[in-house]
Enzyme design. Structure first.
Site, PDB file in Angstrom:
ATOM      1  N   TRP A 102      -3.361  -5.829  17.061  1.00 27.03           N
ATOM      2  CA  TRP A 102      -4.041  -6.724  18.181  1.00 27.03           C
ATOM      3  C   TRP A 102      -5.585  -6.759  17.735  1.00 27.03           C
ATOM      4  O   TRP A 102      -6.199  -7.825  17.803  1.00 27.03           O
ATOM      5  CB  TRP A 102      -4.081  -6.384  19.403  1.00 27.03           C
ATOM      6  CG  TRP A 102      -2.598  -6.418  19.914  1.00 27.03           C
ATOM      7  CD1 TRP A 102      -1.519  -5.548  20.057  1.00 27.03           C
ATOM      8  CD2 TRP A 102      -1.803  -7.895  20.071  1.00 27.03           C
ATOM      9  NE1 TRP A 102      -0.296  -6.224  20.264  1.00 27.03           N
ATOM     10  CE2 TRP A 102      -0.322  -7.623  20.364  1.00 27.03           C
ATOM     11  CE3 TRP A 102      -2.376  -9.120  19.776  1.00 27.03           C
ATOM     12  CZ2 TRP A 102       0.542  -8.642  20.574  1.00 27.03           C
ATOM     13  CZ3 TRP A 102      -1.174 -10.140  20.085  1.00 27.03           C
ATOM     14  CH2 TRP A 102       0.062  -9.837  20.337  1.00 27.03           C
ATOM     15  N   ASP A 173     -10.634  -4.600  24.540  1.00 22.56           N
ATOM     16  CA  ASP A 173      -9.298  -5.175  24.936  1.00 22.56           C
ATOM     17  C   ASP A 173      -8.430  -4.053  25.440  1.00 22.56           C
ATOM     18  O   ASP A 173      -8.211  -2.865  24.930  1.00 22.56           O
ATOM     19  CB  ASP A 173      -8.592  -5.769  23.778  1.00 22.56           C
ATOM     20  CG  ASP A 173      -7.308  -6.107  24.100  1.00 22.56           C
ATOM     21  OD1 ASP A 173      -6.661  -6.023  25.168  1.00 22.56           O
ATOM     22  OD2 ASP A 173      -6.568  -6.659  23.000  1.00 22.56           O
ATOM     23  N   LYS A 197       1.246  -5.933  31.551  1.00 19.02           N
ATOM     24  CA  LYS A 197       1.630  -4.594  31.220  1.00 19.02           C
ATOM     25  C   LYS A 197       1.444  -3.589  32.599  1.00 19.02           C
ATOM     26  O   LYS A 197       2.654  -3.108  32.990  1.00 19.02           O
ATOM     27  CB  LYS A 197       1.179  -4.152  30.078  1.00 19.02           C
ATOM     28  CG  LYS A 197       1.331  -5.121  28.895  1.00 19.02           C
ATOM     29  CD  LYS A 197       0.598  -4.775  27.906  1.00 19.02           C
ATOM     30  CE  LYS A 197       0.610  -5.905  26.786  1.00 19.02           C
ATOM     31  NZ  LYS A 197       1.790  -6.188  26.061  1.00 19.02           N
TER      32      LYS A 197
HETATM   33  N1  PMP Z   1      -3.998  -7.377  23.090  1.00 18.44           N
HETATM   34  C1  PMP Z   1      -3.236  -6.115  23.164  1.00 18.44           C
HETATM   35  C2  PMP Z   1      -3.579  -4.742  23.103  1.00 18.44           C
HETATM   36  C3  PMP Z   1      -1.722  -6.415  23.438  1.00 18.44           C
HETATM   37  O1  PMP Z   1      -0.819  -5.661  23.699  1.00 18.44           O
HETATM   38  C4  PMP Z   1      -1.276  -7.938  23.646  1.00 18.44           C
HETATM   39  C5  PMP Z   1      -0.090  -8.314  23.829  1.00 18.44           C
HETATM   40  N2  PMP Z   1       1.189  -7.320  23.745  1.00 18.44           N
HETATM   41  C6  PMP Z   1      -2.325  -9.015  23.271  1.00 18.44           C
HETATM   42  C7  PMP Z   1      -3.456  -8.467  23.249  1.00 18.44           C
HETATM   43  C8  PMP Z   1      -2.081 -10.360  23.372  1.00 18.44           C
HETATM   44  O2  PMP Z   1      -1.826 -10.676  24.688  1.00 18.44           O
HETATM   45  P1  PMP Z   1      -1.571 -11.860  25.273  1.00 18.44           P
HETATM   46  O3  PMP Z   1       0.159 -12.331  25.274  1.00 18.44           O
HETATM   47  O4  PMP Z   1      -1.571 -11.849  26.965  1.00 18.44           O
HETATM   48  O5  PMP Z   1      -2.154 -13.178  24.901  1.00 18.44           O
END
Ligand code: PMP
Length: 361
Positions: A102, A173, A197
């Site tokens: 991510w 994030d 989450k």
């Molecule tokens: N950052 C992290 C740490 C994540 O775990 C996730 C989704 N699993 C995301 C970003 C992306 O999130 P979204 O699908 O809400 O755009």
């Protein structure tokens, strides 16, 4: 009613009382003769829910008035672009610390907006098994901001300390560990998290942003992407995802009811310890790739001897009502996501299954 033991990585399980409240209130919200979904986002009924969600977040986090609480859409992935659009002006550069897939995605998106640097990475052969130490980071003292991912959902690592970035604003994030315990948000200039989450359903992204940073953010970007637009309009500039905000309100109210983040942390630590103890007690069957000091209390990952064994583990657990255990498609293995809403009893059930599985071989 047969509810499963839900170890999904996100969207993930929600606290049953928060769902039951939604069920009770669904057809007739507080005697208004309609559901909250059918209310105007500018009406009193919704506005009260919206403001309650904001104040619950403030209360749970002990957030100071120096911060805005903003609700946005587009997920954390949209923040990968919105953060640099707002905070990275031409002629400046931003630092990114890479600790997983991510943070790589956040970096790639920021590259499309401006100049970025990698200030540290723990990747070995595209895999991440630990969080870096301060000494490994090469931070630019003139950077517009430093970006980090506090919990790495795919690889099962989590920061248990925060980097010292001096006067450079720290942006995080926090999608997969926001509210997992008491946290000092004043260490961050901006935090963003998709709700799906720890704090609610998908469709809503929470942004905690220091007011001075929002004031000095770029104004040469479309109005809809400016943090200042959300701040000036109490996140009601355009129609927000009203039901997602309502359900998040239910989750936050329940979180406070059970004792707030101290109790949440107690439960989360217990769940993590139970799982890691079980893994470590059977090194011949379960192998945890993550360095001990970097282990996540939200996503516990481990491997078995072969992919075939892992498939059997997932299938047998599913037969006993435990779902969501297959690792991310990019990493394989087993991943147990134990977000705030996962009861300790579900982890006790799973660790009993693991001990039995290990005995059977
Ligand atoms: N950052 C992290 C740490 C994540 O775990 C996730 C989704 N699993 C995301 C970003 C992306 O999130 P979204 O699908 O809400 O755009």
């Amino acid at each position: 009613m047969a509810r499963v033991h839900n170890f999904n990585a996100g969207p993930a399980g929600l606290p049953l009382p928060a769902l039951e409240r939604a069920q009770r209130e669904l057809l007739d919200f507080e005697g208004t003769g309609m559901s909250i979904m059918e209310h105007s986002h500018r009406g009193k009924a919704f506005e009260a829910v919206h403001n309650e969600a904001i104040s619950l977040l403030r209360q749970l986090l002990g957030l100071s008035d120096d911060y805005h609480v903003l609700f946005m859409q587009g997920g954390a992935a949209m923040q990968f672009a919105v953060v640099p659009m707002n905070l990275l002006p031409p002629g400046r550069s931003a630092d990114y610390i890479l600790t997983g897939g991510w943070s790589e995605k956040a970096l790639e998106e920021a590259k499309r907006v401006g100049t970025v640097r990698v200030a540290g990475s723990t990747a070995v052969d595209k895999r991440y098994t630990r969080i870096p130490h301060q000494g490994e980071l090469s931070l630019d003292p003139n950077a517009a901001y430093v970006h980090m991912t506090t919990n790495n959902t795919l690889f099962g690592t989590q920061w248990h300390w925060l980097p010292d970035t001096g006067d450079v604003p720290l942006v995080a994030d926090m999608s997969s560990d926001i509210l997992w315990r008491k946290m000092d948000i004043s260490r961050f200039a901006l935090v963003y998290a998709g709700a799906q989450k720890n704090i609610g359903p998908s469709g809503i992204t929470v942004v905690l942003a220091r007011k001075d940073l929002v004031d000095s953010a770029r104004k040469d970007i479309p109005v809809i992407f400016r943090y200042a637009t959300y701040a000036a309009n109490n996140s009601l500039y355009n129609t927000p995802p009203t039901f997602a905000i309502y359900l998040m309100r239910n989750v936050l109210a329940y979180t406070l009811e059970i004792g707030g983040l101290e109790e949440v942390e107690r439960r989360n630590r217990k769940k993590g310890e139970l799982l890691y103890e079980t893994i470590d007690a059977h090194p011949d069957v379960f192998r945890a790739p993550v360095e001990k000091e970097s282990r996540s209390f939200m996503n516990v990952v481990f491997r078995l001897a072969s992919e075939e064994m892992e498939k059997r583990f997932v299938a047998e657990a599913a037969k006993e009502g435990m779902v969501g255990l297959a690792g991310h498609r990019s990493t394989g293995g087993i991943r147990v996501s134990i977000y705030n809403a996962v009861p300790v009893a579900s982890v006790e059930r799973l660790t009993a299954f693991m001990r039995d599985f290990a005995k059977r071989g």
